[in-house]
Structure formats: structure tokens, C-alpha cells
Design a protein around this motif. Structure first.
Motif: not given
Ligand code: ZN
Ligand code: PD2
Length: 228
Positions: A133, A135, A205
Motif C-alpha cells: 500500500h 501511505d 510497501h
Molecule cells: Zn504503510
């Protein structure tokens, strides 16, 4: 204002690389090293003492709930299949220890403490993970607008490892095939944006499934502006 670094080293430029090498931080030396250039990923060893790690876990232990994430459609916090851990939100400056850690982080990233979101403490048990995903909030998605109104983008992510994990639980960057293994007191720091403010798609990540043992981390996201 820094309590750790000499005045002439305090140049708060958003998204600037943290200082490399051994820093004579009080109360103990830190080692900061860059492990990848694009995306910009840094390893910080000795960021927390074992007592600080235990303290963060103790604050969270009784208040864990299923992990939530921001819904890209609505901007609300929702539970998703891809994130199977438990979490607890702390508050900013929750106590003296939390404030000391938040101040130390602000010094390292050279961004104001008020740009930081409060810590999230996460516990992953065997088989639990966070699939790949970003951030950052994708401005193309409707739900991101609400998230971006408060403080702008998440420029920097820090994942602070509060425990060792017997097997699995690495933080993984699939686009550069880089794994960071949890080590108590260390942290991985990475930039979600390039220094020109554009989103870095290579910051993708994950937290790999825990195979044996239990993983505890604290995550800190630092925004472009004051988060309030
Ligand atoms: Zn993350
Ligand atoms: O726990 C981790 O290693 C991890 C990895 C990637 C946590 C997060 N992302 C996150 O909470 O965003």
C-alpha cells in the motif's frame, strides 16, 4: 527547538534527507544510514531504548482494536481485509516519554513536531500482515480530499520496531525488493514524496506476515504542514 542537535544543524527543510552517520544524541548515540536512494529509505538504529519500547507497548496493550485504514472513497476510517493487525491510537504528547520520542524524531527529520500525527501502536500476531500500500493520499481519489485538508500529504513515514520478531514481519518495499527486519529500538524511515512534493510510486510497501512470534511497532506519519 532542538534539545539534541547543535543550532547550526537545525535546518528544518521539509523532505530533506536526515543527517547520516553517528549522531551523538542524548541519551545515547544513534546510527542513521541510507539503505535505498529511490525510494529514499533510511535505517535508524538505537532510536528507542528497550524501556521506551516497553512503555509504548504498555500504553497500547489494554486498548487494542482491529486496525483501520482511510477509505479512499469516503475518507472515513474503515476495516479492510488487507490489514489484519490490531492497533491503538495514542495522543500527541501523551506523556513525557512519548513527547521525548516525538521531539527526537522531529530533530532527525528536521520538520516541526506539530506536523506529526499521533503514534499508532500496532500488534501483528502469527499470519497477520499489511499488504502492499501507499501511505500517501492519492489526490485523484475522492476520500483523499478530507484526509489532505488536515496537514497535507504524509511526507515521511517512520516504523519504530518495539520488539524482535522470531520469523517474518519484515517491512517490505516490493518495487526495489528490499526487506527491513524488525529489531527492537530501531526504525525504518522512508519518504512517500520526492523532495519536489510529487508522489513517489516506489514508496509502495508492506508488512510481511508474521511467521513466528509477535510483532509490535509504532508508526509516525509526518505531514507537510501542521496537523491539527
Ligand atoms: Zn504503510
Ligand atoms: O508494520 C509495518 O512494518 C508497516 C509497514 C508498512 C506498517 C505500515 N506500513 C503502516 O502502518 O502504514
Amino acid at each position: 527547538m532542538s534539545t539534541y542537535l547543535p543550532e547550526n544543524e537545525m535546518l528544518p527543510k521539509p523532505a530533506e534527507a536526515p543527517p547520516k552517520g553517528l549522531l551523538e544524541f542524548i541519551p545515547r548515540p544513534l546510527q542513521i544510514s541510507q539503505v535505498c536512494v529511490t525510494p529514499s529509505i533510511w535505517l535508524i538504529e538505537n532510536l528507542l531504548s528497550p524501556a521506551e519500547c516497553d512503555h509504548l507497548i504498555a500504553l497500547a496493550k489494554e486498548k487494542l482494536m482491529p486496525s483501520l485504514t482511510v477509505d479512499p472513497e469516503t475518507g472515513e476510517h474503515i476495516q479492510i481485509r488487507e490489514r489484519s493487525s490490531s492497533l491503538c491510537f495514542l495522543t500527541l504528547n501523551q506523556d513525557e516519554t512519548v513527547t521525548a520520542i516525538e521531539s527526537r524524531i522531529a530533530d532527525i527529520v528536521r520538520m516541526p513536531m506539530v506536523n506529526g500525527e499521533a503514534f499508532q501502536i500496532l500488534r501483528y500476531q502469527i499470519g497477520e500482515e499489511y499488504q502492499p500500500h501507499y501511505d500517501y493520499f492519492d489526490p485523484q481519489l475522492k476520500g483523499s480530499h478530507k484526509a489532505l485538508e488536515r496537514g497535507g500529504q504524509r511526507v515521511v513515514t517512520l516504523v519504530l520496531y518495539l520488539t524482535e520478531v522470531e520469523a517474518g514481519g519484515e517491512t517490505y518495499f516490493p518495487n526495489v525488493d528490499l526487506r527491513v527486519a524488525p529489531k527492537q529500538g530501531s526504525a525504518v524511515l522512508f519518504y512517500n514524496l520526492y523532495s519536489n512534493g510529487e508522489l513517489d510510486p516506489n514508496s509502495l510497501h508492506a508488512s510481511l506476515p508474521v511467521i513466528s512470534g509477535e510483532k509490535w511497532v509504532a508508526t509516525k506519519w509526518i505531514r507537510e504542514r501542521e496537523y491539527r
